[in-house]
Design a protein around this motif. Structure first.
Motif, PDB file in Angstrom:
ATOM      1  N   HIS A  29       0.829  -1.206   0.000  1.00 24.94           N
ATOM      2  CA  HIS A  29       0.000   0.000   0.000  1.00 24.94           C
ATOM      3  C   HIS A  29       0.871   1.267   0.000  1.00 24.94           C
ATOM      4  O   HIS A  29       0.601   2.213  -0.742  1.00 24.94           O
ATOM      5  CB  HIS A  29      -0.925  -0.031   1.220  1.00 24.94           C
ATOM      6  N   ILE A  30       1.906   1.265   0.821  1.00 19.94           N
ATOM      7  CA  ILE A  30       2.849   2.395   0.837  1.00 19.94           C
ATOM      8  C   ILE A  30       3.439   2.601  -0.551  1.00 19.94           C
ATOM      9  O   ILE A  30       3.439   3.724  -1.083  1.00 19.94           O
ATOM     10  CB  ILE A  30       3.991   2.137   1.854  1.00 19.94           C
ATOM     11  N   LEU A  31       3.949   1.526  -1.132  1.00 21.21           N
ATOM     12  CA  LEU A  31       4.637   1.633  -2.425  1.00 21.21           C
ATOM     13  C   LEU A  31       3.680   1.968  -3.555  1.00 21.21           C
ATOM     14  O   LEU A  31       4.062   2.654  -4.507  1.00 21.21           O
ATOM     15  CB  LEU A  31       5.419   0.347  -2.696  1.00 21.21           C
ATOM     16  N   ASP A  32       2.431   1.516  -3.454  1.00 18.77           N
ATOM     17  CA  ASP A  32       1.419   1.905  -4.449  1.00 18.77           C
ATOM     18  C   ASP A  32       1.283   3.423  -4.519  1.00 18.77           C
ATOM     19  O   ASP A  32       1.124   4.004  -5.597  1.00 18.77           O
ATOM     20  CB  ASP A  32       0.048   1.317  -4.106  1.00 18.77           C
ATOM     21  N   HIS A  33       1.325   4.084  -3.371  1.00 16.97           N
ATOM     22  CA  HIS A  33       1.184   5.541  -3.346  1.00 16.97           C
ATOM     23  C   HIS A  33       2.394   6.234  -3.977  1.00 16.97           C
ATOM     24  O   HIS A  33       2.244   7.235  -4.682  1.00 16.97           O
ATOM     25  CB  HIS A  33       0.927   6.031  -1.923  1.00 16.97           C
ATOM     26  N   TYR A  34       3.578   5.709  -3.734  1.00 17.91           N
ATOM     27  CA  TYR A  34       4.765   6.271  -4.400  1.00 17.91           C
ATOM     28  C   TYR A  34       4.675   6.067  -5.908  1.00 17.91           C
ATOM     29  O   TYR A  34       5.050   6.941  -6.690  1.00 17.91           O
ATOM     30  CB  TYR A  34       6.057   5.666  -3.836  1.00 17.91           C
ATOM     31  N   GLN A  35       4.148   4.915  -6.317  1.00 20.05           N
ATOM     32  CA  GLN A  35       3.988   4.663  -7.745  1.00 20.05           C
ATOM     33  C   GLN A  35       3.013   5.664  -8.368  1.00 20.05           C
ATOM     34  O   GLN A  35       3.248   6.171  -9.464  1.00 20.05           O
ATOM     35  CB  GLN A  35       3.493   3.238  -7.975  1.00 20.05           C
ATOM     36  N   CYS A  36       1.936   5.970  -7.676  1.00 21.74           N
ATOM     37  CA  CYS A  36       0.981   6.971  -8.182  1.00 21.74           C
ATOM     38  C   CYS A  36       1.649   8.329  -8.346  1.00 21.74           C
ATOM     39  O   CYS A  36       1.422   9.021  -9.347  1.00 21.74           O
ATOM     40  CB  CYS A  36      -0.218   7.086  -7.238  1.00 21.74           C
ATOM     41  N   LEU A  37       2.464   8.711  -7.383  1.00 24.24           N
ATOM     42  CA  LEU A  37       3.172   9.992  -7.477  1.00 24.24           C
ATOM     43  C   LEU A  37       4.146   9.983  -8.648  1.00 24.24           C
ATOM     44  O   LEU A  37       4.170  10.928  -9.443  1.00 24.24           O
ATOM     45  CB  LEU A  37       3.908  10.297  -6.171  1.00 24.24           C
ATOM     46  N   GLU A  38       4.922   8.914  -8.771  1.00 22.15           N
ATOM     47  CA  GLU A  38       5.901   8.837  -9.864  1.00 22.15           C
ATOM     48  C   GLU A  38       5.211   8.887 -11.229  1.00 22.15           C
ATOM     49  O   GLU A  38       5.658   9.580 -12.137  1.00 22.15           O
ATOM     50  CB  GLU A  38       6.716   7.545  -9.737  1.00 22.15           C
ATOM     51  N   ARG A  39       4.118   8.154 -11.368  1.00 23.43           N
ATOM     52  CA  ARG A  39       3.379   8.142 -12.633  1.00 23.43           C
ATOM     53  C   ARG A  39       2.709   9.474 -12.924  1.00 23.43           C
ATOM     54  O   ARG A  39       2.609   9.906 -14.064  1.00 23.43           O
ATOM     55  CB  ARG A  39       2.310   7.056 -12.589  1.00 23.43           C
ATOM     56  N   GLY A  40       2.220  10.130 -11.865  1.00 29.78           N
ATOM     57  CA  GLY A  40       1.402  11.323 -12.057  1.00 29.78           C
ATOM     58  C   GLY A  40       2.154  12.625 -12.209  1.00 29.78           C
ATOM     59  O   GLY A  40       1.657  13.552 -12.860  1.00 29.78           O
ATOM     60  N   LEU A  41       3.328  12.746 -11.617  1.00 32.49           N
ATOM     61  CA  LEU A  41       4.039  14.033 -11.676  1.00 32.49           C
ATOM     62  C   LEU A  41       4.315  14.516 -13.109  1.00 32.49           C
ATOM     63  O   LEU A  41       4.130  15.699 -13.377  1.00 32.49           O
ATOM     64  CB  LEU A  41       5.329  13.988 -10.862  1.00 32.49           C
ATOM     65  N   PRO A  42       4.746  13.649 -14.027  1.00 34.90           N
ATOM     66  CA  PRO A  42       5.006  14.150 -15.387  1.00 34.90           C
ATOM     67  C   PRO A  42       3.775  14.746 -16.077  1.00 34.90           C
ATOM     68  O   PRO A  42       3.892  15.647 -16.896  1.00 34.90           O
ATOM     69  CB  PRO A  42       5.509  12.916 -16.143  1.00 34.90           C
ATOM     70  N   THR A  43       2.596  14.256 -15.723  1.00 38.27           N
ATOM     71  CA  THR A  43       1.363  14.757 -16.338  1.00 38.27           C
ATOM     72  C   THR A  43       0.649  15.773 -15.446  1.00 38.27           C
ATOM     73  O   THR A  43      -0.393  16.283 -15.829  1.00 38.27           O
ATOM     74  CB  THR A  43       0.393  13.596 -16.632  1.00 38.27           C
ATOM     75  N   GLN A  44       1.188  16.001 -14.260  1.00 34.61           N
ATOM     76  CA  GLN A  44       0.603  16.897 -13.257  1.00 34.61           C
ATOM     77  C   GLN A  44      -0.795  16.457 -12.833  1.00 34.61           C
ATOM     78  O   GLN A  44      -1.636  17.263 -12.466  1.00 34.61           O
ATOM     79  CB  GLN A  44       0.603  18.340 -13.748  1.00 34.61           C
ATOM     80  N   LEU A  45      -1.035  15.129 -12.884  1.00 33.29           N
ATOM     81  CA  LEU A  45      -2.299  14.542 -12.438  1.00 33.29           C
ATOM     82  C   LEU A  45      -1.996  13.257 -11.682  1.00 33.29           C
ATOM     83  O   LEU A  45      -1.602  12.252 -12.280  1.00 33.29           O
ATOM     84  CB  LEU A  45      -3.226  14.254 -13.619  1.00 33.29           C
ATOM     85  N   ILE A  46      -2.163  13.299 -10.370  1.00 32.90           N
ATOM     86  CA  ILE A  46      -1.894  12.145  -9.526  1.00 32.90           C
ATOM     87  C   ILE A  46      -3.236  11.533  -9.144  1.00 32.90           C
ATOM     88  O   ILE A  46      -4.072  12.188  -8.531  1.00 32.90           O
ATOM     89  CB  ILE A  46      -1.108  12.547  -8.267  1.00 32.90           C
ATOM     90  N   ASN A  47      -3.420  10.274  -9.524  1.00 36.66           N
ATOM     91  CA  ASN A  47      -4.664   9.580  -9.224  1.00 36.66           C
ATOM     92  C   ASN A  47      -4.378   8.493  -8.193  1.00 36.66           C
ATOM     93  O   ASN A  47      -3.894   7.416  -8.525  1.00 36.66           O
ATOM     94  CB  ASN A  47      -5.243   8.971 -10.507  1.00 36.66           C
ATOM     95  N   PHE A  48      -4.681   8.790  -6.933  1.00 38.51           N
ATOM     96  CA  PHE A  48      -4.420   7.828  -5.870  1.00 38.51           C
ATOM     97  C   PHE A  48      -5.404   6.659  -5.884  1.00 38.51           C
ATOM     98  O   PHE A  48      -5.231   5.696  -5.133  1.00 38.51           O
ATOM     99  CB  PHE A  48      -4.413   8.513  -4.502  1.00 38.51           C
ATOM    100  N   ASN A  49      -6.427   6.716  -6.728  1.00 45.14           N
ATOM    101  CA  ASN A  49      -7.326   5.571  -6.888  1.00 45.14           C
ATOM    102  C   ASN A  49      -6.710   4.514  -7.798  1.00 45.14           C
ATOM    103  O   ASN A  49      -7.097   3.351  -7.749  1.00 45.14           O
ATOM    104  CB  ASN A  49      -8.664   6.006  -7.499  1.00 45.14           C
TER     105      ASN A  49
END
Length: 166
Positions: free
Chosen positions: A44-64
């Motif tokens: 669960h912790i690492l899933d959230h880091y993955q969302c941040l890493e994926r989302g920052l380039p597009t400036q849209l972080i989807n924690f769902n």
């Protein structure tokens, strides 16, 4: 390097230390009246880091949009590899001050994708607190399994610092 990046690296290093100390069966096992495993909290912790890493380039972080079913939950070596990946990513991360959007559900039982404006720094601060919170649960589970856990694992920085001065 930005202080929030350094702090995220430090908390992920705690994750590495903790996962390294766990036995395989303890990592993926559950206890009666405790349906979550240590591995679920780490995933669960690492899933959230993955969302941040994926989302920052597009400036849209989807924690769902989390993995939820990855093998990180069951395989300590994979959890260590993934944690190290995020440490390396953070070491190269360059923050800008642009606003980003964050999407997250807010209600049980019905999809309520709330979108708010935030910043990368705010989300890094969130991840520190979120990681400490889940490390605290994981440490409790390890103790219930009969394992020794370093006292600093799962303790908020402000609490740790307060306790050192009290």
């Amino acid at each position: 390097m930005n202080e929030l990046i350094k702090a995220n690296i430090a908390v992920l290093e705690q994750v590495m230390t903790f996962v390294t100390c766990c036995h395989d069966e303890t990592y993926k096992g559950t206890l009666p009246n405790a349906p979550s495993s240590i591995g679920k909290h780490i995933r669960h912790i690492l899933d959230h880091y993955q969302c941040l890493e994926r989302g920052l380039p597009t400036q849209l972080i989807n924690f769902n949009d989390r993995s939820r079913d990855s093998q990180v939950e069951f395989q300590r070596p994979l959890a260590l590899e993934s944690t190290n990946h995020f440490i390396v990513w953070l070491q190269t991360l360059v923050l800008d001050k642009q606003a980003i959007k964050v999407i997250s559900d807010t209600e049980l039982g019905r999809p309520t994708n709330v979108t708010i404006e935030s910043t990368a720094e705010r989300e890094l601060l969130y991840l520190i607190n979120h990681t400490v919170h889940h490390l605290a649960y994981a440490a409790l589970l390890a103790k219930l399994h009969g394992h020794s856990v370093p006292d600093s694992i799962g303790v908020a920085p402000s609490t740790f610092n307060y306790q050192k001065t009290a």
